[in-house]
Design a protein around this motif. Structure first.
Motif, PDB file in Angstrom:
ATOM      1  N   SER A 174       0.802   5.304   0.511  1.00 34.68           N
ATOM      2  CA  SER A 174       0.014   6.439   1.003  1.00 34.68           C
ATOM      3  C   SER A 174       0.476   7.707   0.304  1.00 34.68           C
ATOM      4  CB  SER A 174       0.188   6.589   2.518  1.00 34.68           C
ATOM      5  OG  SER A 174      -0.301   5.463   3.208  1.00 34.68           O
ATOM      6  N   LEU A 194       0.854  -1.186   0.000  1.00 34.44           N
ATOM      7  CA  LEU A 194       0.000   0.000   0.000  1.00 34.44           C
ATOM      8  C   LEU A 194       0.894   1.242   0.000  1.00 34.44           C
ATOM      9  CD1 LEU A 194      -2.840   1.341   0.282  1.00 34.44           C
ATOM     10  CD2 LEU A 194      -2.458   1.280   2.771  1.00 34.44           C
ATOM     11  N   ARG A 221      -5.930   9.041  -9.387  1.00 34.45           N
ATOM     12  CA  ARG A 221      -6.918   7.989  -9.664  1.00 34.45           C
ATOM     13  C   ARG A 221      -6.613   7.248 -10.963  1.00 34.45           C
ATOM     14  NH1 ARG A 221     -12.662  10.605  -9.488  1.00 34.45           N
ATOM     15  NH2 ARG A 221     -13.344   8.436  -9.277  1.00 34.45           N
ATOM     16  N   ARG A 248      -9.269   9.539   1.243  1.00 36.86           N
ATOM     17  CA  ARG A 248      -9.708   9.935   2.580  1.00 36.86           C
ATOM     18  C   ARG A 248      -9.491  11.435   2.753  1.00 36.86           C
ATOM     19  NH1 ARG A 248      -7.037   7.114   7.249  1.00 36.86           N
ATOM     20  NH2 ARG A 248      -5.307   6.414   5.923  1.00 36.86           N
ATOM     21  N   GLY A 306       0.132   3.177   4.720  1.00 36.65           N
ATOM     22  CA  GLY A 306       0.961   2.512   3.714  1.00 36.65           C
ATOM     23  C   GLY A 306       2.361   2.160   4.195  1.00 36.65           C
ATOM     24  N   PRO A 362      -2.794   0.044  -8.598  1.00 30.11           N
ATOM     25  CA  PRO A 362      -4.064   0.343  -7.935  1.00 30.11           C
ATOM     26  C   PRO A 362      -4.026   0.423  -6.411  1.00 30.11           C
ATOM     27  CG  PRO A 362      -3.967  -1.983  -8.513  1.00 30.11           C
ATOM     28  CD  PRO A 362      -2.685  -1.370  -9.013  1.00 30.11           C
ATOM     29  N   ASN A 363      -2.988  -0.118  -5.755  1.00 27.77           N
ATOM     30  CA  ASN A 363      -3.025  -0.244  -4.295  1.00 27.77           C
ATOM     31  C   ASN A 363      -2.441   1.004  -3.643  1.00 27.77           C
ATOM     32  OD1 ASN A 363      -3.478  -1.330  -1.796  1.00 27.77           O
ATOM     33  ND2 ASN A 363      -1.688  -2.678  -1.817  1.00 27.77           N
ATOM     34  N   TRP A 364      -3.254   2.053  -3.597  1.00 24.92           N
ATOM     35  CA  TRP A 364      -2.850   3.308  -2.995  1.00 24.92           C
ATOM     36  C   TRP A 364      -3.991   3.892  -2.186  1.00 24.92           C
ATOM     37  CZ3 TRP A 364      -6.287   6.928  -4.543  1.00 24.92           C
ATOM     38  CH2 TRP A 364      -6.873   6.797  -5.800  1.00 24.92           C
ATOM     39  N   GLU A 365      -3.648   4.806  -1.301  1.00 25.15           N
ATOM     40  CA  GLU A 365      -4.646   5.636  -0.624  1.00 25.15           C
ATOM     41  C   GLU A 365      -4.198   7.083  -0.773  1.00 25.15           C
ATOM     42  OE1 GLU A 365      -2.739   5.403   3.912  1.00 25.15           O
ATOM     43  OE2 GLU A 365      -4.861   5.007   3.580  1.00 25.15           O
ATOM     44  N   ASP A 375     -14.608   7.413  -4.673  1.00 28.59           N
ATOM     45  CA  ASP A 375     -13.475   6.486  -4.663  1.00 28.59           C
ATOM     46  C   ASP A 375     -13.069   6.255  -3.211  1.00 28.59           C
ATOM     47  OD1 ASP A 375     -10.651   6.126  -6.856  1.00 28.59           O
ATOM     48  OD2 ASP A 375     -10.978   5.160  -4.920  1.00 28.59           O
ATOM     49  N   LYS A 376     -13.255   5.039  -2.726  1.00 29.28           N
ATOM     50  CA  LYS A 376     -13.015   4.716  -1.315  1.00 29.28           C
ATOM     51  C   LYS A 376     -11.536   4.779  -0.958  1.00 29.28           C
ATOM     52  CE  LYS A 376     -17.354   4.155  -0.614  1.00 29.28           C
ATOM     53  NZ  LYS A 376     -18.077   5.269   0.051  1.00 29.28           N
ATOM     54  N   ARG A 377     -10.659   4.851  -1.947  1.00 21.44           N
ATOM     55  CA  ARG A 377      -9.228   4.974  -1.647  1.00 21.44           C
ATOM     56  C   ARG A 377      -8.858   6.403  -1.245  1.00 21.44           C
ATOM     57  NH1 ARG A 377      -7.041   2.503  -7.202  1.00 21.44           N
ATOM     58  NH2 ARG A 377      -8.685   3.938  -7.884  1.00 21.44           N
TER      59      ARG A 377
END
Length: 839
Positions: free
Chosen positions: A299, A297, A320, A356, A379, A325-328, A352-354
């Motif tokens: 961040s 992940l 986006r 915050r 992350g 794809p594995n990011w916040e 997009d739930k990623r």
């Protein structure tokens, strides 16, 4: 990169419609509805030419709204088109929801893909066609508004032959010469490469400024290209030249000039970027291999404070749109006080739930806002991102491939700048990790990815240093990481937004507090390392001079032996040594004059007088000229633990010149050699470090540049590690010199012996530094003549070939010179297009 591209994230299906029923001279109006939620007034992205220009609320009352939806009368909008689009050119408007979903358009004339408009502005064009330069058709153009007092670039240029269009470009390349002469916009140049398919042997080109179709000064232009057969012959001869020594050198230059080929220059960066950026991911795969499994992940931390809404949305879109794809994405609203911005952030997070969103109650500045994001980050790695900048789609994936392959804990990439309209320019092609350069300037800047554990060890960002908080953090990370744990990813992955108040647009003067904060950050870092230094800004920029402040006691025993070869040229040699004795302070030194068979009148009297001077030796070497052997003999007689190799045509004039060079060695026990900035008598640069691989073996950086100019990304004015420096004025640690067996007196008698010495020092683990704060005059090669004289060219080409074979893998890969710069010639000038198979 299209800054308005729709992110690759699925959104819920909606029935949307935007209807135009009012088109004024400079504005448009109508209504827009989401039929799945008609009670909510829409907010729409305004896209002009595919770039997010603004966000418009659809909340105006409409008496006729009941004909569309009975539940909400506030569905109307009215949008004033920005003045920058009143340029006489055709533009298109489209709309999308805040989270990026396209909105269908309609009018009384039926459905429409986009609304086209063309707004005139009374101006005139001044433009000049320079001609055919290096295979490119070049010139410049300004659109002059006498009423406003402006001279702007961005003029559309049409090139035709026999009445048929061949190419159309926008005049927006950097032309400092034009800006200096006219006082207008520097982004006004154009250059066009005519591909083989449209070239004819002889052509007459006409060049027009559009849309006026005004033929520019210098048009028409008659040009002549070699035929296809002639080009093949040139290529064959070029391959043969490398084997023909003396004949090769002159012939290859002539043929290279005659052969048209695809070429890219810094001023032509946008064209290079269009061809190169799509290849970045494939190059990374070839260089680094596969992604880590499982994928960690990442961040992405982004402090947000009152950005232009369109630029903010484009920034989020670029995250986006990542191929990994594995990011916040942590958006920290730093008490912006902008309801529309806050609403947009909430809508993006819902889509997009990623994503915050964290909200601060009080504005705390970029460091505090970033620290909030770091505290919430989940992350394994953290990437830093500004609220209006853009990432390349493969940015995260490329950085992670490099992370897996290298084991680095801190990674950084190259970057460029993005204009309001989406055009890319001002690329920053960076060196591999260069600690001495980082002390002088935050050259790392963007895009940075760090292991979370390393960040926690270094601590968060310091709010007291806002404006230089990233420079401070990088220096603290250097205190915890080994150089091998810091890796440069040589791809442009980050586009830094140019805005009216940003450092990207206006330099350090746009944020004067950043200058003071940077001085404090560097000073504090050196204090923690217990290195005495004075740190000060260079010319008010965020580039800093680090002057070491060692006490005299630290220099005790650090004697310097100054070795000066000469043959005749007695007056000049006397001037050289007199300048040393007059200007050298605070350093113990001896002068060793190496007389290589002087025979002219006055030579005997001069050497006798010099031998009687204090701390002076004269060694007569009655042998044919062999620079390497002469200096090796001198070293055998040297009493100092440091060796200063100096040409007799170099003249010092600053009292601290030798102290500064010696102190640089005292600051770093692994420093093997230090080189000075050398200027021609006219004040232009002769030497500002040496770059490997350019023009075959090596070339001096910034030759001919004004001696006071910063050079590309401050490389001419900032101290930094380099791969080599010239021995015309080079301080070498004697232990390091002997460790690598000195100069090569067998194979490199005249040329490249200093480059060879530096390469050997580097291989043995020693560093080389270019120090621009030591400046001397160099009347280059007056004493022995020119290497390119026909009588010496054979020897020069032999030594050239020795270096090419000895350092076949080293010369093309100078770690301090970005791989995207061409090696054909012209340091920090021409770019090359690297394909994955060349990595």
């Amino acid at each position: 990169m299209r800054t308005g591209a729709k992110p690759k994230v699925a959104a819920r299906a909606r029935r949307l419609l935007c209807f135009f029923d009012r088109i004024d001279e400079t504005a448009v109006g109508g209504w827009a509805v989401d039929f799945e939620a008609p009670e909510q007034s829409l907010r729409l992205r305004v896209m002009i030419d595919g770039v997010i220009a603004d966000v418009v609320p659809c909340d105006l009352h409409r008496d006729d709204a009941r004909l569309v939806t009975p539940v909400n009368s506030r569905i109307g909008f009215y949008y004033e088109i920005p003045a920058r689009y009143r340029d006489g050119l055709r533009h298109t408007i489209t709309f999308a929801t805040v989270d990026g979903e396209a909105v269908p358009l309609s009018s009384r004339n039926g459905e429409m893909g986009a609304l086209n408009f063309c707004l005139a502005k009374p101006t005139r064009v001044e433009a000049v066609l320079d001609g055919l330069v290096g295979g490119l058709i070049q010139g410049w153009a300004h659109r002059v508004d006498d009423a406003a007092g402006t001279r702007l670039g961005g003029v559309k240029i049409l090139i035709t032959a026999a009445g048929q269009p061949l190419a159309e470009v926008v005049a927006e390349q950097f032309r400092a010469d034009v800006a200096g002469a006219t006082g207008g916009d520097a982004a006004c140049g154009f250059s066009v490469y005519l591909p083989e398919g449209v070239r004819q042997r002889r052509m007459t080109l006409q060049v027009f400024a559009m849309p006026e179709r005004q033929e520019i000064l210098g048009s028409p232009l008659d040009i002549e290209f070699p035929s296809a057969g002639a080009s093949e012959q040139i290529e064959t001869l070029m391959a043969r030249t490398d084997e023909l020594f003396s004949f090769a050198f002159n012939l290859r230059r002539e043929l290279q000039s005659a052969l048209p080929r695809e070429r890219y220059f810094l001023e032509d960066y946008a064209r290079w970027a269009a061809a190169s950026l799509p290849l970045a991911l494939a190059r990374a795969e070839a260089r680094y291999g596969a992604l880590p499994e499982p994928g960690p992940l990442v961040s992405v931390v982004c402090p947000v404070y009152r950005p232009a809404i369109g630029e903010f949305l484009a920034a989020v879109d670029s995250v986006r749109a990542q191929t990994y794809p594995n990011w916040e994405l942590l958006l920290v609203d730093d008490a912006s006080g902008d309801a529309a911005l806050s609403a947009a952030m909430r809508e993006l997070a819902a889509a997009d739930k990623r994503i915050r969103v964290l909200a601060r109650k009080r504005n705390g500045g970029i460091a505090r806002a970033t620290n909030d994001a770091l505290a919430a980050a989940k992350g394994e790695l953290v990437a830093f991102f500004d609220h209006d900048d853009l990432l390349e789609p493969g940015a995260l994936e490329i950085m992670l491939r490099a992370w897996r392959a290298t084991g680095a804990k801190l990674l950084y990439s190259d970057e460029d700048k993005v204009e309001r309209g989406g055009a890319l320019g001002e690329p920053h092609f960076k060196p591999d990790f260069n600690y001495r350069f980082l002390l002088e300037i935050n050259y790392i800047c963007h895009f940075v990815m760090v292991e979370a554990g390393a960040l926690r060890a270094a601590g968060g960002l310091d709010p007291a240093l806002d404006g230089a908080q990233d420079h401070d953090l990088l220096l603290r990370l250097c205190e915890h990481l080994a150089p091998a744990e810091i890796h440069h990813v040589p791809e442009v992955l980050y586009h830094w937004r140019k805005t009216g108040s940003s450092t990207a647009a206006a330099g350090a003067q746009a944020k004067p507090k950043a200058v003071t904060a940077g001085e404090t950050a560097v000073q504090a870092h050196l204090a923690r390392r217990k290195l005495p230094a004075k740190v000060s800004s260079r010319e008010g920029m965020t580039c800093y001079e680090v002057e070491w402040q060692f006490r005299p006691k630290a220099r005790q025993g650090a004697k310097v032996s100054i070795l000066i070869p000469f043959r005749d040229h007695i007056a000049m040699t006397r001037e050289c040594v007199d300048a040393i004795r007059t200007h050298t302070k605070d350093v113990a030194y001896e002068i060793i004059l190496l007389d290589n068979w002087s025979s002219k009148d006055g030579a005997e009297a001069f050497t006798a007088a010099q031998a009687n001077m204090p701390n002076t030796k004269v060694i007569r070497i009655a042998e044919p000229f062999n620079y390497s052997r002469i200096n090796n003999i001198g070293v055998s007689a040297a009493a100092g633990e440091y060796l200063l190799f100096m040409n007799n045509d170099v003249f010092v004039s600053e009292p601290d010149w030798l102290r500064r060079m010696l102190d640089e060695c005292l600051a770093d026990p692994k420093l093997g050699a230090v080189g000075a900035k050398l200027l021609y008598p006219n004040g232009t640069v002769q030497h500002a470090g040496v770059v490997l691989g350019v023009g075959g073996v090596a070339d001096h950086a910034f030759r001919g540049l004004d001696g006071r100019a910063p050079g590309y990304m401050a490389h001419a004015m900032a101290a930094q590690e380099v791969s080599a420096v010239t021995a015309a004025c080079m301080l070498v640690r004697k232990r390091a010199f002997l460790d690598v067996s000195g100069f090569d007196e067998e194979s490199l008698k005249v040329a490249f012996n200093d480059v060879d010495l530096c390469a050997k020092l580097t291989k043995a683990g020693w560093k080389i530094v270019y120090l621009p704060d030591v400046v001397a005059e160099h009347r280059e090669s007056i004493s022995r003549g020119d290497d390119f004289d026909n009588t010496k060219l054979g020897r020069f080409m032999w030594e050239n070939e020795v270096m090419r074979q000895r350092y076949a893998k080293v010369l093309p890969n100078d770690p301090h010179y970005n791989m995207h710069f061409s090696r054909e010639g012209g340091v920090y000038h021409e770019l090359r297009l690297l394909r994955p198979e060349q990595i």
